[in-house]
Design a protein around this motif. Sequence first.
Motif, PDB file in Angstrom:
ATOM      1  N   GLY A  80       0.832  -1.209   0.000  1.00  0.00           N
ATOM      2  CA  GLY A  80       0.000   0.000   0.000  1.00  0.00           C
ATOM      3  C   GLY A  80       0.863   1.255   0.000  1.00  0.00           C
ATOM      4  O   GLY A  80       0.591   2.210  -0.736  1.00  0.00           O
ATOM      5  N   LEU A  81       1.919   1.234   0.807  1.00  0.00           N
ATOM      6  CA  LEU A  81       2.838   2.374   0.872  1.00  0.00           C
ATOM      7  C   LEU A  81       3.571   2.549  -0.462  1.00  0.00           C
ATOM      8  O   LEU A  81       3.695   3.665  -0.977  1.00  0.00           O
ATOM      9  CB  LEU A  81       3.861   2.160   1.995  1.00  0.00           C
ATOM     10  N   ILE A  82       4.022   1.447  -1.030  1.00  0.00           N
ATOM     11  CA  ILE A  82       4.770   1.514  -2.297  1.00  0.00           C
ATOM     12  C   ILE A  82       3.857   1.961  -3.440  1.00  0.00           C
ATOM     13  O   ILE A  82       4.250   2.768  -4.283  1.00  0.00           O
ATOM     14  CB  ILE A  82       5.449   0.155  -2.599  1.00  0.00           C
TER      15      ILE A  82
ATOM     16  N   VAL B 152      11.174   5.179  -1.054  1.00  0.00           N
ATOM     17  CA  VAL B 152      10.124   4.547  -0.240  1.00  0.00           C
ATOM     18  C   VAL B 152      10.469   4.660   1.244  1.00  0.00           C
ATOM     19  O   VAL B 152       9.614   4.929   2.091  1.00  0.00           O
ATOM     20  CB  VAL B 152       9.913   3.065  -0.638  1.00  0.00           C
ATOM     21  N   LYS B 153      11.742   4.494   1.545  1.00  0.00           N
ATOM     22  CA  LYS B 153      12.209   4.587   2.930  1.00  0.00           C
ATOM     23  C   LYS B 153      11.903   5.971   3.514  1.00  0.00           C
ATOM     24  O   LYS B 153      11.476   6.107   4.661  1.00  0.00           O
ATOM     25  CB  LYS B 153      13.714   4.314   2.948  1.00  0.00           C
ATOM     26  N   LYS B 154      12.091   6.988   2.665  1.00  0.00           N
ATOM     27  CA  LYS B 154      11.801   8.361   3.092  1.00  0.00           C
ATOM     28  C   LYS B 154      10.311   8.521   3.422  1.00  0.00           C
ATOM     29  O   LYS B 154       9.931   9.107   4.418  1.00  0.00           O
ATOM     30  CB  LYS B 154      12.205   9.329   1.966  1.00  0.00           C
ATOM     31  N   LYS B 155       9.482   7.953   2.546  1.00  0.00           N
ATOM     32  CA  LYS B 155       8.028   8.020   2.766  1.00  0.00           C
ATOM     33  C   LYS B 155       7.635   7.215   4.010  1.00  0.00           C
ATOM     34  O   LYS B 155       6.723   7.573   4.742  1.00  0.00           O
ATOM     35  CB  LYS B 155       7.285   7.446   1.552  1.00  0.00           C
TER      36      LYS B 155
ATOM     37  N   VAL C 286      -1.163   3.648   6.505  1.00  0.00           N
ATOM     38  CA  VAL C 286      -0.268   2.485   6.443  1.00  0.00           C
ATOM     39  C   VAL C 286       0.455   2.314   7.783  1.00  0.00           C
ATOM     40  O   VAL C 286       1.099   3.237   8.269  1.00  0.00           O
ATOM     41  CB  VAL C 286       0.766   2.632   5.293  1.00  0.00           C
ATOM     42  N   ASP C 287       0.331   1.153   8.358  1.00  0.00           N
ATOM     43  CA  ASP C 287       0.864   0.865   9.687  1.00  0.00           C
ATOM     44  C   ASP C 287       2.363   0.531   9.620  1.00  0.00           C
ATOM     45  O   ASP C 287       2.752  -0.595   9.317  1.00  0.00           O
ATOM     46  CB  ASP C 287       0.067  -0.308  10.284  1.00  0.00           C
TER      47      ASP C 287
END
Length: 192
Positions: A116-118, A138-141, A151-152
């Motif tokens: 979901g995050l990606i 993605v790590k930054k987000k 997103v948990d």
Amino acid sequence: MNHLPTREEAWNLLCSYIQSESLRRHVLTVEGVMRHFARKYQEDENEWGIIGLLHDLDFEQYPEQHCTKVRELLRDNGFDEEFIHAVASHGYGLCSDLEPVTNAEKVLYTIDELTGLIYAAAIMRPSKSVMDLETKSVKKKFKSPAFAANVDRELIQNGADRLGLPLDEVIEETILGMREIADQIGLAGEAQ
Ligand SMILES: [Fe+2]
Ligand SMILES: [Fe+2]
């Protein structure tokens, strides 16, 4: 798993319970990433894929009984208890008291949220694609709680810990898995 259905049978079952286009896209995403991780772990790709495809089978029609109702639906459709555990444990701590134990279960638990995050990160890009999305972005987000706030993050980190893998590696592999099916989930950008 004794009587695993074919991919086509699993897809037909899915379509009889899930009409929502976004939920279908979500389960296709999870299926693709599960297949990618199955190859990494040298386990049964088809089984992992079908677990991913069917993990939210009860979500559209029985949202209040998510992770519980699915056990009954799968039992009625001839799935064995091992398969049912794999599906029902994805909501551990949220809607299920079954803990993820096997590699497939731990991966599913982790990537259900992470995809979901990606996805959210990919559609924000000018390319609207996962093909040029990098782990560090993605790590930054991941570290900015306001982005895709539903997103948990804690669950994802917990999943990576259960897998015994660094979070960066889990993100990297999940991106690679999503690239493999990017055209099916609308994230191929120009190539679509
Ligand atoms: Fe779910
Ligand atoms: Fe899900």
